[in-house]
Write a protein that holds these residues in place. Structure first.
Motif, short mmCIF file in Angstrom:
data_model
loop_
_atom_site.label_atom_id
_atom_site.label_comp_id
_atom_site.label_asym_id
_atom_site.label_seq_id
_atom_site.Cartn_x
_atom_site.Cartn_y
_atom_site.Cartn_z
N GLY A 145 7.01 -5.63 -4.35
CA GLY A 145 6.06 -4.66 -3.83
C GLY A 145 5.75 -3.56 -4.82
O GLY A 145 4.59 -3.17 -5.01
N ARG A 146 6.80 -3.05 -5.49
CA ARG A 146 6.58 -1.99 -6.48
C ARG A 146 5.73 -2.50 -7.64
O ARG A 146 4.87 -1.78 -8.17
N ILE A 178 4.52 -14.08 16.18
CA ILE A 178 4.31 -14.53 14.80
C ILE A 178 3.65 -13.42 13.98
O ILE A 178 4.05 -13.14 12.84
N LEU A 179 2.65 -12.77 14.56
CA LEU A 179 2.00 -11.65 13.88
C LEU A 179 3.01 -10.56 13.56
O LEU A 179 3.03 -10.03 12.44
N GLY A 180 3.85 -10.23 14.53
CA GLY A 180 4.85 -9.19 14.31
C GLY A 180 5.82 -9.54 13.20
O GLY A 180 6.17 -8.69 12.37
N VAL A 181 6.24 -10.81 13.16
CA VAL A 181 7.17 -11.25 12.11
C VAL A 181 6.51 -11.16 10.74
O VAL A 181 7.12 -10.69 9.76
N VAL A 182 5.27 -11.62 10.63
CA VAL A 182 4.56 -11.59 9.34
C VAL A 182 4.34 -10.15 8.89
O VAL A 182 4.52 -9.82 7.70
N VAL A 183 3.94 -9.27 9.81
CA VAL A 183 3.73 -7.87 9.46
C VAL A 183 5.03 -7.22 9.00
O VAL A 183 5.06 -6.49 8.00
N ALA A 184 6.11 -7.48 9.72
CA ALA A 184 7.41 -6.92 9.34
C ALA A 184 7.84 -7.42 7.97
O ALA A 184 8.32 -6.65 7.12
N ALA A 185 7.68 -8.72 7.73
CA ALA A 185 8.04 -9.28 6.43
C ALA A 185 7.17 -8.69 5.32
O ALA A 185 7.67 -8.38 4.23
N GLY A 186 5.88 -8.52 5.60
CA GLY A 186 4.98 -7.93 4.62
C GLY A 186 5.35 -6.49 4.31
O GLY A 186 5.31 -6.06 3.15
N TRP A 187 5.74 -5.73 5.34
CA TRP A 187 6.13 -4.33 5.13
C TRP A 187 7.37 -4.25 4.25
O TRP A 187 7.42 -3.44 3.32
N VAL A 188 8.37 -5.07 4.55
CA VAL A 188 9.59 -5.07 3.75
C VAL A 188 9.28 -5.48 2.31
O VAL A 188 9.76 -4.86 1.35
N LEU A 189 8.46 -6.52 2.14
CA LEU A 189 8.12 -7.01 0.81
C LEU A 189 7.40 -5.95 -0.01
O LEU A 189 7.66 -5.79 -1.21
N LEU A 190 6.52 -5.18 0.63
CA LEU A 190 5.74 -4.18 -0.10
C LEU A 190 6.53 -2.91 -0.38
O LEU A 190 6.39 -2.31 -1.44
N ASN A 191 7.37 -2.50 0.57
CA ASN A 191 8.01 -1.19 0.48
C ASN A 191 9.47 -1.21 0.07
O ASN A 191 10.02 -0.16 -0.28
N ARG A 192 10.12 -2.35 0.12
CA ARG A 192 11.55 -2.39 -0.14
C ARG A 192 11.98 -3.40 -1.20
O ARG A 192 13.16 -3.69 -1.33
N THR A 193 11.03 -3.94 -1.93
CA THR A 193 11.39 -4.93 -2.95
C THR A 193 10.70 -4.62 -4.28
O THR A 193 9.71 -3.88 -4.34
N THR A 194 11.24 -5.20 -5.32
CA THR A 194 10.64 -5.06 -6.65
C THR A 194 9.24 -5.67 -6.67
O THR A 194 8.34 -5.16 -7.36
N THR A 206 -4.90 -10.68 7.06
CA THR A 206 -5.07 -9.35 6.50
C THR A 206 -3.83 -8.89 5.73
O THR A 206 -3.94 -8.15 4.75
N VAL A 207 -2.65 -9.33 6.15
CA VAL A 207 -1.44 -8.99 5.41
C VAL A 207 -1.53 -9.53 3.98
O VAL A 207 -1.28 -8.81 3.00
N GLY A 208 -1.90 -10.80 3.84
CA GLY A 208 -2.07 -11.37 2.51
C GLY A 208 -3.18 -10.70 1.73
O GLY A 208 -3.05 -10.44 0.52
N MET A 209 -4.29 -10.40 2.40
CA MET A 209 -5.42 -9.74 1.75
C MET A 209 -5.03 -8.36 1.26
O MET A 209 -5.45 -7.93 0.17
N THR A 210 -4.21 -7.65 2.03
CA THR A 210 -3.78 -6.31 1.63
C THR A 210 -3.00 -6.36 0.33
O THR A 210 -3.20 -5.52 -0.57
N PHE A 211 -2.11 -7.33 0.18
CA PHE A 211 -1.36 -7.47 -1.07
C PHE A 211 -2.31 -7.74 -2.23
O PHE A 211 -2.14 -7.15 -3.32
#
Length: 360
Positions: free
Chosen positions: A223-224, A205-221, A91-96
Motif C-alpha cells: 500500500g505504501r 463478500i463486499l465487506g471482506v473485499v473492502v476490509a482486505a483492501g483497507w488492510v492492503l492499502l494502509n497496513r502493508t508495504t 471499485t476497490v481494485g479501481m481505487t488501487f
C-alpha cells in the motif's frame, strides 16, 4: 549568596516556553489537525455520510408510506447493499489503480469475458469451484496483459485499457456466440440468495473485499508503495522500488476484483453475456473520485470509495422507487462527479486563501 542547586545569573525557575516540534518549529495550535490535509479523508467521509442522510430524508419526504414501514426500510437497505456489492468490489481494485497513477477503462469488459468464460458448458462441467477458479484466473490474466502493455510496453493507461475494453468485449461475444449463457450450477446461483446471520452473502463478500483492501492499502508495504508510485514515480524508482513491476501488480489486482465481481453478477442474473457490467468502468471511477481518490494519483481511501459506491446505489434506488427516468438519474450522477472534482480542486485551505482568510 545563592540557594543550593542554582547558579548566579540564572533564575531559579525558567519562564514557560512555547512547545516545539522535533524540527524546532512551534507546535501546531490545537484544532489545526482537523483543518490539515491529513484530516481531509475524514472530513470527506463525514460529508459523504451526510449526503447519504440527505438522500434518506428525500426518500422519507417523497415516499413516506414506504419509509414508514420498518420491514420495508430494512429490506430496501439490504437491496441497496446488494446492488452495490459487485460494483463495490470493482471499485476497490479501481481505487488501487488510480492511487498508483493509472486508470482502467476495461473493468466492465473484464467482468464480461470472465463471466462468459466461466459459464461455458465446458467450464460448468467442473462445478462451482471450476467456475470460480476460471473467472478469477481470466480476470487476473487480462489484468496482467493490461499491466504488461502499460509498464513494459509504455502505453498510456487510457489507451491500453481502452483497447482492452474493446478487445475483451469482442472476445466475450465470440466465446458466447452473442448469446446469453445460463448458469446451471445451483451453488453459484445460490450466492445471490444465501444469507449469513441475516446478512446477504453478496454483502458479506463486499465487506471482506473492502476490509482486505483497507488492510492492503494502509497496513502493508504494498500500500505504501502504491501511494509512492502514484505520487512521484521517478522518486520511487530512485528509492529502489521496481515501479514497472508494482504497476503490473496493480492491474492484476484490478483484474482479480473483476473476476470476483463476475461471479457475483452471474449469481444475481443466473447467467452471463458479453454485454454484462456495461459502463461499470465509469461507475467505479466516479465512486473512487467522489470518495476522495485523486485522478492524478498518490492519494485515496478504500472507505471513501465505498461511501462513493453507496451514494450512487442509493441515488439509483431513490430514483427507482419514485419512478423517475434513467436520464435524470444520469444527470444527477454527472453533477455529483463534477462537484466532487471541484471539491478536490478547492479544498478547505485553498478556499480560505481564496476568501483572503488564514485558518486558525
Amino acid at each position: 549568596m545563592t540557594d543550593q542547586g542554582t547558579r548566579p545569573g540564572v533564575p531559579a525557575q525558567s519562564p514557560p516556553v512555547e512547545p516545539k516540534t522535533v524540527s524546532g518549529a512551534p507546535a501546531p495550535p490545537r484544532g489545526s489537525w482537523w483543518k490539515s490535509d491529513g484530516a481531509e479523508p475524514v472530513r470527506r467521509n463525514i460529508g459523504l455520510v451526510g449526503v447519504l442522510v440527505i438522500l434518506v430524508i428525500i426518500g422519507i419526504v417523497t415516499r413516506p408510506e414506504l419509509y414508514g414501514d420498518a420491514t420495508w426500510f430494512r429490506n430496501n437497505t439490504f437491496t441497496i447493499l446488494q446492488q452495490a456489492s459487485a460494483i463495490g468490489v470493482v471499485t476497490v481494485g479501481m481505487t488501487f489503480v488510480i492511487i498508483g497513477g493509472g486508470i482502467d477503462l476495461s473493468v466492465g469488459a473484464i467482468i464480461a469475458i470472465a463471466g462468459v468464460w466461466s459459464t461455458t458448458l465446458a467450464t460448468q462441467s467442473y462445478g462451482a469451484a471450476g467456475m470460480i477458479f476460471t473467472a478469477i484466473v481470466v480476470g487476473v490474466v487480462v489484468g496482467l496483459v493490461n499491466g504488461v502493455l502499460i509498464s513494459y510496453g509504455k502505453l498510456v493507461p487510457f489507451i491500453a485499457t481502452l483497447a482492452m475494453m474493446v478487445a475483451a468485449r469482442g472476445l466475450a461475444a465470440q466465446i458466447s456466440g452473442k448469446q446469453t449463457q445460463v448458469s446451471a450450477n445451483a451453488t453459484i446461483n445460490n450466492i445471490a440468495t444465501t444469507k449469513i446471520l441475516g446478512i446477504p452473502l453478496l454483502v458479506v463478500i463486499l465487506g471482506v473485499v473492502v476490509a482486505a483492501g483497507w488492510v492492503l492499502l494502509n497496513r502493508t508495504t504494498f500500500g505504501r508503495r502504491t501511494v509512492a508510485v502514484g505520487g512521484n514515480p521517478e522518486a520511487t524508482r530512485l528509492a529502489g522500488i521496481n515501479v514497472k513491476f508494482h504497476t503490473l501488480l496493480l492491474y492484476a489486482l484490478s483484474g482479480l476484483c473483476c473476476g470476483i465481481a463476475a461471479i457475483m453478477l452471474t449469481a444475481q442474473a443466473t447467467s452471463a453475456q458479453a454485454a454484462m457490467a456495461n459502463l461499470y468502468e465509469l461507475d467505479a471511477i466516479a465512486a473512487a473520485i467522489i470518495g476522495g481518490t485523486l485522478l492524478s494519483g498518490g492519494r485515496g481511501t478504500i472507505v471513501g470509495a465505498l461511501f462513493g459506491v453507496l451514494v450512487f446505489s442509493t441515488i439509483t434506488n431513490l430514483f427507482a422507487i419514485n419512478n423517475l427516468s434513467t436520464e435524470a438519474q444520469n444527470m444527477v450522477k454527472g453533477g455529483i462527479i463534477v462537484a466532487a472534482v471541484l471539491v478536490q480542486q478547492f479544498r478547505y485551505r485553498s478556499l480560505t486563501h481564496l476568501l483572503g482568510r488564514t485558518p486558525n
